[in-house]
Write an enzyme that holds these catalytic residues in place. Sequence first.
Site, PDB file in Angstrom:
ATOM      1  N   GLU A   1       0.674  -1.385  -0.115  1.00  0.00           N
ATOM      2  CA  GLU A   1      -0.031   0.261  -0.034  1.00  0.00           C
ATOM      3  C   GLU A   1       0.915   1.176  -0.079  1.00  0.00           C
ATOM      4  O   GLU A   1       1.221   1.691   0.963  1.00  0.00           O
ATOM      5  CB  GLU A   1      -0.943  -0.100   1.343  1.00  0.00           C
TER       6      GLU A   1
ATOM      7  N   CYS B   1      -2.221   9.598   2.539  1.00  0.00           N
ATOM      8  CA  CYS B   1      -1.764   9.023   1.336  1.00  0.00           C
ATOM      9  C   CYS B   1      -2.548   9.309   0.091  1.00  0.00           C
ATOM     10  O   CYS B   1      -2.321   9.402  -1.051  1.00  0.00           O
ATOM     11  CB  CYS B   1      -1.443   7.544   1.428  1.00  0.00           C
TER      12      CYS B   1
HETATM   13  P1  NAD Z   1       7.564   5.246   7.487  1.00  0.00           P
HETATM   14  O1  NAD Z   1       8.667   5.924   7.468  1.00  0.00           O
HETATM   15  O2  NAD Z   1       6.596   5.170   8.798  1.00  0.00           O
HETATM   16  O3  NAD Z   1       7.767   3.754   7.023  1.00  0.00           O
HETATM   17  C1  NAD Z   1       6.866   2.918   6.879  1.00  0.00           C
HETATM   18  C2  NAD Z   1       7.337   1.496   7.606  1.00  0.00           C
HETATM   19  O4  NAD Z   1       8.453   1.023   6.898  1.00  0.00           O
HETATM   20  C3  NAD Z   1       7.707   1.670   8.991  1.00  0.00           C
HETATM   21  O5  NAD Z   1       7.314   0.715   9.679  1.00  0.00           O
HETATM   22  C4  NAD Z   1       9.298   1.654   8.806  1.00  0.00           C
HETATM   23  O6  NAD Z   1      10.002   1.148  10.013  1.00  0.00           O
HETATM   24  C5  NAD Z   1       9.374   0.934   7.739  1.00  0.00           C
HETATM   25  N1  NAD Z   1      10.716   1.005   7.146  1.00  0.00           N
HETATM   26  C6  NAD Z   1      11.401   2.547   6.645  1.00  0.00           C
HETATM   27  N2  NAD Z   1      12.363   2.372   5.986  1.00  0.00           N
HETATM   28  C7  NAD Z   1      12.678   1.034   6.116  1.00  0.00           C
HETATM   29  C8  NAD Z   1      13.859   0.295   5.171  1.00  0.00           C
HETATM   30  N3  NAD Z   1      14.798   0.762   4.625  1.00  0.00           N
HETATM   31  N4  NAD Z   1      13.735  -1.001   5.393  1.00  0.00           N
HETATM   32  C9  NAD Z   1      12.696  -1.722   6.014  1.00  0.00           C
HETATM   33  N5  NAD Z   1      11.691  -1.067   6.377  1.00  0.00           N
HETATM   34  C10 NAD Z   1      11.461   0.276   6.668  1.00  0.00           C
HETATM   35  O7  NAD Z   1       6.343   5.797   6.535  1.00  0.00           O
HETATM   36  P2  NAD Z   1       6.774   6.445   5.260  1.00  0.00           P
HETATM   37  O8  NAD Z   1       7.305   5.513   4.132  1.00  0.00           O
HETATM   38  O9  NAD Z   1       7.390   7.756   5.352  1.00  0.00           O
HETATM   39  O10 NAD Z   1       5.126   6.771   4.844  1.00  0.00           O
HETATM   40  C11 NAD Z   1       4.581   7.761   3.876  1.00  0.00           C
HETATM   41  C12 NAD Z   1       4.448   6.971   2.694  1.00  0.00           C
HETATM   42  O11 NAD Z   1       3.415   5.931   2.861  1.00  0.00           O
HETATM   43  C13 NAD Z   1       3.820   8.022   1.705  1.00  0.00           C
HETATM   44  O12 NAD Z   1       4.245   7.643   0.396  1.00  0.00           O
HETATM   45  C14 NAD Z   1       2.236   7.545   1.724  1.00  0.00           C
HETATM   46  O13 NAD Z   1       1.690   8.015   0.616  1.00  0.00           O
HETATM   47  C15 NAD Z   1       2.446   6.171   1.653  1.00  0.00           C
HETATM   48  N6  NAD Z   1       1.239   5.526   2.534  1.00  0.00           N
HETATM   49  C16 NAD Z   1       0.541   4.879   1.914  1.00  0.00           C
HETATM   50  C17 NAD Z   1      -0.826   4.569   2.468  1.00  0.00           C
HETATM   51  C18 NAD Z   1      -1.716   3.550   1.657  1.00  0.00           C
HETATM   52  O14 NAD Z   1      -2.740   3.048   2.115  1.00  0.00           O
HETATM   53  N7  NAD Z   1      -1.613   3.289   0.307  1.00  0.00           N
HETATM   54  C19 NAD Z   1      -1.165   4.826   3.550  1.00  0.00           C
HETATM   55  C20 NAD Z   1      -0.521   5.745   4.341  1.00  0.00           C
HETATM   56  C21 NAD Z   1       0.812   6.129   3.730  1.00  0.00           C
END
Ligand code: NAD
Length: 501
Positions: free
Chosen positions: A216, A250
């Site tokens: 997602e 998102c």
């Molecule tokens: P985040 O930084 O919280 O990362 C998400 C998860 O990935 C966390 O649990 C984190 O620990 C893990 N993570 C981060 N880097 C990692 C790595 N290198 N290796 C393994 N795991 C890792 O969240 P984010 O990425 O900043 O979230 C924002 C993004 O998520 C935006 O692009 C947003 O659009 C998207 N998003 C999508 C949805 C959806 O339902 N499609 C919902 C919310 C957010």
Amino acid sequence: MLAWGEEEMEKQVVDKARRAFNTGRSRVLQYRVDQLRALLRLIRERQADISAALTQDLHRSVFNTPLLELIGLENEIKLAVRELSDWTRPQHVQKSLITLTNDVFIKAEPLGVVLIIGAWNYPWSLTLGPLIGAIAAGNAAVVKPSELSKTSASLIKELLPQYLDQEMYHVVTGGVPETQELLKQRFDHVFYTGSSTVGKLVMEAAARHLTPVTLELGGKSPCYVDQNCDLAVACRRITWGKFSNCGQTCIAPDYILCNTSIQNRLIEEIRQTLQEFYGENPESSPDYGRIINQNHFERVLALMEGCSVAVGGESDKSQCYIAPTVLKDVLPHARIMQEEIFGPVLPIVTVNDVNEAIRFINEREKPLALYVFSSDKKVIKRMLGETSSGGVVVNDVMIHYTVSSLPFGGVGNSGMGMYHGKHTFDQLSHKRACLITSLGMESLNNARYPPQTESRLQKARFFMLNRLCSCAHLTGALAIISTVLALGLLITLLVVLLKGW
Ligand code: NAD
């Protein structure tokens, strides 16, 4: 880097979940219903704690906690409890002549241990939402909330074991190293919510075990505003969608595409709506959120560089506050148009007409959501027919997320796999193909056994080719036959009676 003890701990968590799954207790429907009801109790009884955690993490107001996260979760749990026996019922399918007398059906079965990795912007709904589906489908689960929404993450770790089966459902907290360590373990499904960049790493790690993934992800969701629409209503809805949760959603409209002739009106309508929603100074409004941390604060401000600010633009680093901001006459190659904004900044890009808007959308990655505001049916039809996105909403924003019967998810760069309602259950189940036959009617099977002959091949062709019948057809045919027989019997009886008379 993780200490050796921690690495071992993560392996132990997964082993524990698998042992619990292997007992078979999560296959029992009543067990799943009980766990779902316990999760509902958690949400209801601990709403005040959840709300306080979200205020801490994202400056959420007490009203926005139920509105943006908890009502949706309650709804999903109630739906799953109500529909579970139906979702798990064997689904009988069409048969060929050769399998006509067999029992042929699809049975949803649990996958095993599911890893759920959540993002920080909606820390409860993005972890518990998939968990509802994992429980409903009969899986064990390991939940990894985002380290950035740290108060919520600690509370999830504290509360889940108080309500759910502690051996079956686990919470692991921590950051990137912990998540990477978890991803080394063997899971039966990984359900990831977050950025597309990390999504690729998750998929790569899962591929090592041939583990299927749901991703997602995000991206830039365009919002096309046509001249032919009620601009005041359109702007109210766009303003709500863009600036809720401080733009960290998102499916928030990332940017507006519109004709130059309406740009200034849009700016004025948004300015007025912002004043109505958050008052003169949004910084003091309880309904206006904050950026999750200073890194993201700086990232969002850097995106705005070189752009012309039409509304807002103020910021305060110590509070992670960025005012609701609108940028005008933004050029397609501007930095802010190169990546998802994920903050309270709304660029307006002008286009000549709907053709140019469609071209603009199609030249970029497929978005998670697409919004179209128009009263012109032809424009709506063209936008739906000539573009692609995870979801599309006409004359509103984001509300498709609340419809459990609609699959929620991305396409291409915005993700893969769908969830919400039964879609989460389906996503986290294996659809097992089942055929139950008897040891009789062996003469029929001769057609496929050696020694092969022309007549056996003809027989196989007759039974196997294009002669599909569904249960419905069969039931219909049986109903006609029995009606004809009953009528025949009735006529015979009448004739006998009349003769006797
Ligand atoms: P985040 O930084 O919280 O990362 C998400 C998860 O990935 C966390 O649990 C984190 O620990 C893990 N993570 C981060 N880097 C990692 C790595 N290198 N290796 C393994 N795991 C890792 O969240 P984010 O990425 O900043 O979230 C924002 C993004 O998520 C935006 O692009 C947003 O659009 C998207 N998003 C999508 C949805 C959806 O339902 N499609 C919902 C919310 C957010």
